[in-house]
Design a protein around this motif. Sequence first.
Motif, mmCIF file in Angstrom:
data_model
loop_
_atom_site.group_PDB
_atom_site.id
_atom_site.type_symbol
_atom_site.label_atom_id
_atom_site.label_comp_id
_atom_site.label_asym_id
_atom_site.label_seq_id
_atom_site.Cartn_x
_atom_site.Cartn_y
_atom_site.Cartn_z
ATOM 1 N N GLU A 55 3.645 31.657 -3.183
ATOM 2 C CA GLU A 55 4.442 32.618 -2.537
ATOM 3 C C GLU A 55 4.221 32.740 -1.177
ATOM 4 O O GLU A 55 3.268 32.280 -0.783
ATOM 5 C CB GLU A 55 3.802 34.045 -3.194
ATOM 6 N N VAL B 242 8.787 35.969 -0.642
ATOM 7 C CA VAL B 242 8.729 37.051 -1.287
ATOM 8 C C VAL B 242 9.628 38.099 -0.771
ATOM 9 O O VAL B 242 9.515 38.558 0.449
ATOM 10 C CB VAL B 242 7.263 37.397 -1.513
ATOM 11 N N HIS C 227 11.504 42.484 -4.479
ATOM 12 C CA HIS C 227 11.574 42.262 -6.048
ATOM 13 C C HIS C 227 10.626 41.098 -6.230
ATOM 14 O O HIS C 227 10.571 40.777 -7.375
ATOM 15 C CB HIS C 227 12.887 42.026 -6.590
ATOM 16 N N GLY C 228 9.921 40.543 -5.186
ATOM 17 C CA GLY C 228 8.950 39.372 -5.605
ATOM 18 C C GLY C 228 9.679 38.113 -5.248
ATOM 19 O O GLY C 228 10.748 38.064 -4.405
ATOM 20 N N THR D 128 1.433 32.506 -8.773
ATOM 21 C CA THR D 128 2.135 33.640 -8.562
ATOM 22 C C THR D 128 1.240 34.794 -8.802
ATOM 23 O O THR D 128 0.070 34.759 -9.589
ATOM 24 C CB THR D 128 3.366 33.910 -9.424
ATOM 25 N N PRO E 286 2.043 38.480 -9.831
ATOM 26 C CA PRO E 286 3.415 39.219 -9.863
ATOM 27 C C PRO E 286 3.372 40.748 -9.899
ATOM 28 O O PRO E 286 3.976 41.502 -9.416
ATOM 29 C CB PRO E 286 3.932 38.987 -11.206
ATOM 30 N N GLN F 149 1.588 42.388 -5.580
ATOM 31 C CA GLN F 149 1.251 40.995 -4.862
ATOM 32 C C GLN F 149 0.354 41.158 -3.721
ATOM 33 O O GLN F 149 0.401 42.182 -2.632
ATOM 34 C CB GLN F 149 2.608 40.294 -4.444
ATOM 35 N N THR G 117 4.202 43.901 -3.732
ATOM 36 C CA THR G 117 5.191 43.780 -4.478
ATOM 37 C C THR G 117 4.885 43.565 -6.088
ATOM 38 O O THR G 117 4.180 42.996 -6.299
ATOM 39 C CB THR G 117 6.216 42.674 -4.110
ATOM 40 N N LEU H 57 6.814 42.080 -9.174
ATOM 41 C CA LEU H 57 8.168 41.158 -9.357
ATOM 42 C C LEU H 57 8.963 41.823 -10.632
ATOM 43 O O LEU H 57 8.507 42.293 -11.566
ATOM 44 C CB LEU H 57 7.447 39.821 -10.170
ATOM 45 N N SER H 58 10.343 42.013 -10.313
ATOM 46 C CA SER H 58 11.204 42.706 -11.104
ATOM 47 C C SER H 58 11.376 42.130 -12.342
ATOM 48 O O SER H 58 11.162 40.899 -12.642
ATOM 49 C CB SER H 58 12.438 42.790 -10.450
ATOM 50 N N ARG I 235 13.762 39.054 -12.386
ATOM 51 C CA ARG I 235 13.169 37.727 -12.067
ATOM 52 C C ARG I 235 12.003 37.401 -12.937
ATOM 53 O O ARG I 235 11.922 36.184 -12.807
ATOM 54 C CB ARG I 235 12.491 38.250 -10.479
ATOM 55 N N ARG I 236 11.447 38.094 -13.617
ATOM 56 C CA ARG I 236 10.492 37.611 -14.758
ATOM 57 C C ARG I 236 11.301 36.684 -15.667
ATOM 58 O O ARG I 236 10.844 35.686 -16.007
ATOM 59 C CB ARG I 236 9.649 38.821 -15.321
#
Lengths: 478, 478
Positions: free
Chosen positions: A209, A232, A235-236, A256, A258, A261, A266, A268-269, A272-273
Amino acid sequence: MWELDRHSGKPLYEQIADHLEQRISYGEFPPGSLLPSERKLADQLGVNRSTVILAYAELRAMGIIESRSGSGTRVSTSKWGATPKHTPNWSRYAEGGSFLPNLPFMRKIREALNQHPSLIDFASGELAADLAPMEEIAELMSEHRYTSYLGYDNPQGYIPLRQALVSYLNTYRGIQTAESSILITSGSQQSLYLITQCLLSPGDAVAIEDPSYCYSLPMFQSAGLRLFRLPVDQHGICPDDIRSLYKKHRIKMVFTNPNFQNPTGTVLSAERRKQLFEVTSELGLPVVEDDPFGLTAFEDAPPMPLKSMDVNGSILYIGSFSKIAASGLRIGWMVAPRSIVERLADARQQMDFGLSVIPQQVAAQFIKSAYFLPHLERLRTQLHFKRDLLIESLQKELADLVTFTPPRGGLHLWCHLRPQVHDGKLLEESLKRGVVFVPGSVYGSDSGFVRFTYARAKTENIGEGISRFAEALRELTS
Amino acid sequence: MWELDRHSGKPLYEQIADHLEQRISYGEFPPGSLLPSERKLADQLGVNRSTVILAYAELRAMGIIESRSGSGTRVSTSKWGATPKHTPNWSRYAEGGSFLPNLPFMRKIREALNQHPSLIDFASGELAADLAPMEEIAELMSEHRYTSYLGYDNPQGYIPLRQALVSYLNTYRGIQTAESSILITSGSQQSLYLITQCLLSPGDAVAIEDPSYCYSLPMFQSAGLRLFRLPVDQHGICPDDIRSLYKKHRIKMVFTNPNFQNPTGTVLSAERRKQLFEVTSELGLPVVEDDPFGLTAFEDAPPMPLKSMDVNGSILYIGSFSKIAASGLRIGWMVAPRSIVERLADARQQMDFGLSVIPQQVAAQFIKSAYFLPHLERLRTQLHFKRDLLIESLQKELADLVTFTPPRGGLHLWCHLRPQVHDGKLLEESLKRGVVFVPGSVYGSDSGFVRFTYARAKTENIGEGISRFAEALRELTS
């Protein structure tokens, strides 16, 4: 008392010389010390004086003893007769090796904190002393006996701790695993070190990242890895970037963090996951998920780790007590396929022969105890409070000069500075004023970012710390 | 309860979709779980049903949820819609990396011991449970409070432990040093790992005793070092060999274990110590002295370390509690020039962020306590007793087939077998009979040698263990 062997074929004077040599080598007679007179030793051993004279002559010839008339016989003061000639060129050795030193900023910060413990500390990524469950742990240590076994530990770590973690991971992180898939490490740092040293080879490309705490760890470069960036945003990371890095550089692994972070805070949304799983399963790429902050969520329910949805078995999951209990326990873990756990356990044996059993016992008791949940609740409340204090102070002192997104968990606030300032100069000016933070460039970002850790500083110092930081910043921009 | 923001510019259905996405990503609604009906959620949020229909449509389009007539709306069971395609090729990763696995014999022995804890153990180089000071440590832990500080430790190790070691090293090992020259490690293993990784570079030549436990540690090869041998006879290594190795291969460092060498039990003679200092000071060569066994001397006063005579500052001294107290504490130390200590402390931070404070506190209390000396006395007596038992058993069972020099300290007896037998087959036959030892080839010797550790096995099992070993040996030679 030592005795001569009159039936051995070895002459008596040689036996005496050997025996004395041994006693001297054992340190019984240090350099410069007086040995018994020839007559006295002859009496003690029941031999002729001439036998002792011969023995002493032998030792003199070897440079081990010295005789001067009037002052008796002594062990050589010139320390074994070795004339000091060359001391090793230690600085050349200290500069050698394939292992890189820590980043200059990190060393500077560490030295400053060692020398001036009164610094207001927004730099150390750990909990303040009063956020760690010290009373609870002291209580557990007095309730339980922690020394039932003190031999070398199982290479994967203390079995009762791994058993306790199976239940912990299921309850708190939605991860179903077995003790055989868990490796106890001395924290995320060691987990990452093992992965970079043992699963990757020099020249391998990996995706990290951007920004990321990984850039503050020279271990990636020490392992000879080529690092490629996954920017990043709020939302990551964007998982599509992984696909293009894979096409261009054949990346071998994705790193990562998530949930909250480090350093951006952040999460991760969900979208995005989903994409991350799609891309990495399509490419058969392993993902290293570092999840130290998940349980610190103070505004919502804790975000679950990727590992809890890892149908494909593509995630190496890393956890730790450092950010939710006490970094001084040095207890972390990795959940991974069995072949990987065994490989890393084997390598770790060679590096340090495993962890002390005592803190592992303490950690196992702690997560099973009734103290754990109330501690977590208190921790979240306190972190929320400290984050709010930090935000208020920043808004009060620097509203016109900084922007940030309030993190909803974790220990850090990632802050963009409007004025163009030099990272190193800002740190310098801040240190002069008794406050320390980590410049964003340490995490691989462009200059103009700062990571403030709100978890570490004392509550009563947060306002004062930001006020001093503001002074430093204005000094450089006026 | 989450609330819509009716003043934000963002459409209500988008706000709802985002919020649900977040809660799902947080694991609140695991895959397959039922979401509220459109009507129910609309009521809860005080919006029109059509707004929720739009929000659900958005999430469906993203693959996050699924709706089937008659069964309501659920979180996607295909785990985020990612179709499992490729699991990473884990075995390739497990085989990768520059870090070599442990020797097959060592892994076989470790596995056998894990699977069959009832094996009579002449292999593990550690103390039996009843030789470790467990009562004493439990007593100390109940007397003292060990959780006063649980943050990250000083990179060189816990300061009060280093202070206690200054006095310990002076009193027991004749070494004058300061806390700033001490690095606390998790045992000799970590000290050696740091030296080989951080002070030497791939391709460097080093001199190692032959035989030596160092050959059992693939860390030397993992670091890419070229190893050259210093044969050990009954007085230890011949320092002149160092000179010739230096001339031929430009060796950069010498590794030695002068007191009750592992595995031979040899003590380096006074004469050889003198020569060693002469040669290494002439060449400006650093010497790594590993001294774990010095205080176990049970027939004479403990031999002093080379470091106690190191006028030249050419010795990196390594010590540990593993062989004199408890390996499960994982406490060792290095005494070295300050530049070296700082370099290694910096590197160690990157590998594992230092040791847990708790066992360091325990160790500091223990060496300062009144328990320490009586423990050492008891340990020596017991080791002497166990060694005698082992020797008697060997003489009784195998007088015609083995030769050895009785060690005067340490944990091990090095034994030469007269019959020509295959190392691996002998281990195999012994394991079948419930007894385990380490084949000499693990330490770099020719076949026909065995290391028996007398410290680890229970006293009552030593005779039985040797009797079974004798059976195995005779099986192969009959």
